[in-house]
Scaffold this motif. Sequence first.
Motif, PDB file in Angstrom:
ATOM      1  N   GLN A 137      35.581  21.138  10.643  1.00  0.00           N
ATOM      2  CA  GLN A 137      34.412  20.329  10.627  1.00  0.00           C
ATOM      3  C   GLN A 137      34.552  18.823  10.540  1.00  0.00           C
ATOM      4  N   HIS A 138      35.849  18.249   9.968  1.00  0.00           N
ATOM      5  CA  HIS A 138      36.163  17.115  10.208  1.00  0.00           C
ATOM      6  C   HIS A 138      37.491  16.502  10.978  1.00  0.00           C
ATOM      7  N   PHE A 139      38.270  17.430  11.249  1.00  0.00           N
ATOM      8  CA  PHE A 139      39.714  16.996  11.772  1.00  0.00           C
ATOM      9  C   PHE A 139      39.585  17.971  13.311  1.00  0.00           C
ATOM     10  N   ASP A 140      40.384  17.427  14.508  1.00  0.00           N
ATOM     11  CA  ASP A 140      40.457  18.437  15.570  1.00  0.00           C
ATOM     12  C   ASP A 140      41.524  19.550  14.952  1.00  0.00           C
ATOM     13  N   PRO A 141      41.437  20.670  15.821  1.00  0.00           N
ATOM     14  CA  PRO A 141      42.087  21.936  15.247  1.00  0.00           C
ATOM     15  C   PRO A 141      43.599  21.617  15.287  1.00  0.00           C
ATOM     16  N   ASP A 142      44.437  21.025  15.942  1.00  0.00           N
ATOM     17  CA  ASP A 142      45.844  20.839  15.863  1.00  0.00           C
ATOM     18  C   ASP A 142      45.799  20.171  14.341  1.00  0.00           C
ATOM     19  N   THR A 143      45.230  19.046  14.133  1.00  0.00           N
ATOM     20  CA  THR A 143      45.112  18.320  12.744  1.00  0.00           C
ATOM     21  C   THR A 143      44.992  19.330  11.435  1.00  0.00           C
ATOM     22  N   ALA A 144      43.771  19.825  11.735  1.00  0.00           N
ATOM     23  CA  ALA A 144      43.307  21.115  10.865  1.00  0.00           C
ATOM     24  C   ALA A 144      44.395  22.029  10.565  1.00  0.00           C
ATOM     25  N   ARG A 145      45.201  22.657  11.590  1.00  0.00           N
ATOM     26  CA  ARG A 145      46.309  23.413  11.411  1.00  0.00           C
ATOM     27  C   ARG A 145      47.421  22.794  10.417  1.00  0.00           C
ATOM     28  N   GLN A 146      47.817  21.621  10.702  1.00  0.00           N
ATOM     29  CA  GLN A 146      48.760  21.010   9.908  1.00  0.00           C
ATOM     30  C   GLN A 146      48.331  20.700   8.505  1.00  0.00           C
ATOM     31  N   LEU A 147      47.242  20.190   8.446  1.00  0.00           N
ATOM     32  CA  LEU A 147      46.504  20.034   7.035  1.00  0.00           C
ATOM     33  C   LEU A 147      46.435  21.385   6.246  1.00  0.00           C
ATOM     34  N   ASP A 148      46.054  22.420   6.878  1.00  0.00           N
ATOM     35  CA  ASP A 148      46.329  23.896   6.005  1.00  0.00           C
ATOM     36  C   ASP A 148      47.425  23.905   5.536  1.00  0.00           C
ATOM     37  N   ALA A 149      48.513  23.793   6.310  1.00  0.00           N
ATOM     38  CA  ALA A 149      49.765  24.062   5.920  1.00  0.00           C
ATOM     39  C   ALA A 149      50.304  23.042   4.930  1.00  0.00           C
ATOM     40  N   LEU A 150      50.001  21.619   5.002  1.00  0.00           N
ATOM     41  CA  LEU A 150      50.237  20.642   4.040  1.00  0.00           C
ATOM     42  C   LEU A 150      49.505  21.049   2.549  1.00  0.00           C
ATOM     43  N   ILE A 151      48.118  21.566   2.683  1.00  0.00           N
ATOM     44  CA  ILE A 151      47.385  22.026   1.506  1.00  0.00           C
ATOM     45  C   ILE A 151      48.305  22.934   0.674  1.00  0.00           C
ATOM     46  N   GLU A 152      48.838  24.092   1.327  1.00  0.00           N
ATOM     47  CA  GLU A 152      49.371  25.258   0.632  1.00  0.00           C
ATOM     48  C   GLU A 152      50.638  24.723   0.109  1.00  0.00           C
ATOM     49  N   GLY A 153      51.424  23.955   0.972  1.00  0.00           N
ATOM     50  CA  GLY A 153      52.689  23.482   0.522  1.00  0.00           C
ATOM     51  C   GLY A 153      52.443  22.472  -0.726  1.00  0.00           C
ATOM     52  N   LEU A 154      51.573  21.599  -0.517  1.00  0.00           N
ATOM     53  CA  LEU A 154      51.492  20.621  -1.895  1.00  0.00           C
ATOM     54  C   LEU A 154      50.794  21.236  -2.919  1.00  0.00           C
ATOM     55  N   THR A 155      50.025  22.155  -2.678  1.00  0.00           N
ATOM     56  CA  THR A 155      49.714  23.072  -3.851  1.00  0.00           C
ATOM     57  C   THR A 155      50.736  23.777  -4.470  1.00  0.00           C
ATOM     58  N   ARG A 176      48.968  10.325   6.740  1.00  0.00           N
ATOM     59  CA  ARG A 176      49.962  10.401   7.917  1.00  0.00           C
ATOM     60  C   ARG A 176      49.706  11.327   8.755  1.00  0.00           C
ATOM     61  N   ILE A 177      49.296  12.641   8.436  1.00  0.00           N
ATOM     62  CA  ILE A 177      48.944  13.754   9.370  1.00  0.00           C
ATOM     63  C   ILE A 177      47.844  13.362   9.911  1.00  0.00           C
ATOM     64  N   THR A 178      46.742  12.634   9.412  1.00  0.00           N
ATOM     65  CA  THR A 178      45.700  12.394  10.235  1.00  0.00           C
ATOM     66  C   THR A 178      45.394  11.156  11.081  1.00  0.00           C
ATOM     67  N   ALA A 179      46.635  10.252  10.777  1.00  0.00           N
ATOM     68  CA  ALA A 179      46.554   8.905  11.429  1.00  0.00           C
ATOM     69  C   ALA A 179      46.571   9.108  12.947  1.00  0.00           C
ATOM     70  N   THR A 180      47.240  10.089  13.469  1.00  0.00           N
ATOM     71  CA  THR A 180      47.598  10.413  14.760  1.00  0.00           C
ATOM     72  C   THR A 180      46.676  11.266  15.383  1.00  0.00           C
ATOM     73  N   GLU A 181      45.573  11.952  14.717  1.00  0.00           N
ATOM     74  CA  GLU A 181      44.822  12.805  15.130  1.00  0.00           C
ATOM     75  C   GLU A 181      44.013  12.711  16.590  1.00  0.00           C
ATOM     76  N   LYS A 182      44.011  13.448  17.273  1.00  0.00           N
ATOM     77  CA  LYS A 182      43.238  13.580  18.531  1.00  0.00           C
ATOM     78  C   LYS A 182      41.725  13.566  18.262  1.00  0.00           C
ATOM     79  N   ARG A 183      41.015  12.333  18.928  1.00  0.00           N
ATOM     80  CA  ARG A 183      39.866  12.384  19.000  1.00  0.00           C
ATOM     81  C   ARG A 183      38.923  13.261  19.838  1.00  0.00           C
ATOM     82  N   ALA A 184      37.941  13.694  19.162  1.00  0.00           N
ATOM     83  CA  ALA A 184      37.204  14.926  20.019  1.00  0.00           C
ATOM     84  C   ALA A 184      36.431  13.765  21.066  1.00  0.00           C
ATOM     85  N   PRO A 185      35.988  14.449  22.407  1.00  0.00           N
ATOM     86  CA  PRO A 185      35.251  13.913  23.257  1.00  0.00           C
ATOM     87  C   PRO A 185      33.971  13.414  22.678  1.00  0.00           C
TER      88      PRO A 185
END
Length: 185
Positions: A137-155, A176-185
């Motif tokens: 809802q807030h990030f592109d799919p690749d970034t969301a996948r990385q964030l999901d893994a980050l959430i689990e690891g940091l938790t 850092r993960i969201t800094a290079t996020e791909k922008r949706a068209p």
Amino acid sequence: MATGHTDPQRRDRIIAATLDLIAEEGLAGVSHRKIAARAGVPLGSMTYHFSGIDQLLREAFGRFTDHIVAVFDAYLSTPTDRDQARTAVAELVHALSEGPQRDLVLTQELYTLAARQPDYRELTHEWMRRSRTHLEQHFDPDTARQLDALIEGLTLHRALAREPHDRALTLEAIARITATEKRAP
């Protein structure tokens, strides 16, 4: 105690007792007898409501993953911009890592079961898909996948660390993960 036909909460009590038992004793400690005793139901009602321990475990872990997805929703449904979303992800990490030990244990028990028994991987795949839907809802799919893994690891790291890292470090990792996020068209 009421019979199965007049006790509509019996099935739910069995599922809740299963999750409680897994959290306290691990999967190795789970048996029909222990679950029935904890739920306060006759042993025979276990087979009345569930075809076997496998069906019961699937439904119990399904209920647990629904709970965690609801936590994701609570944190990620309200942000209106990317900065708020980053902050919400950090708050989610801290809520999960500082939350009930039961949730952490159940998460690890499910991952272990899925690692050993591929049939349970569908539960974890669906859980990850639903979590990423909230993040997307807030990030592109690749970034969301990385964030999901980050959430689990940091938790996990925060929950098990003697001195857990603070929100500033969590926010830095998310930035850092969201800094290079791909922008949706």
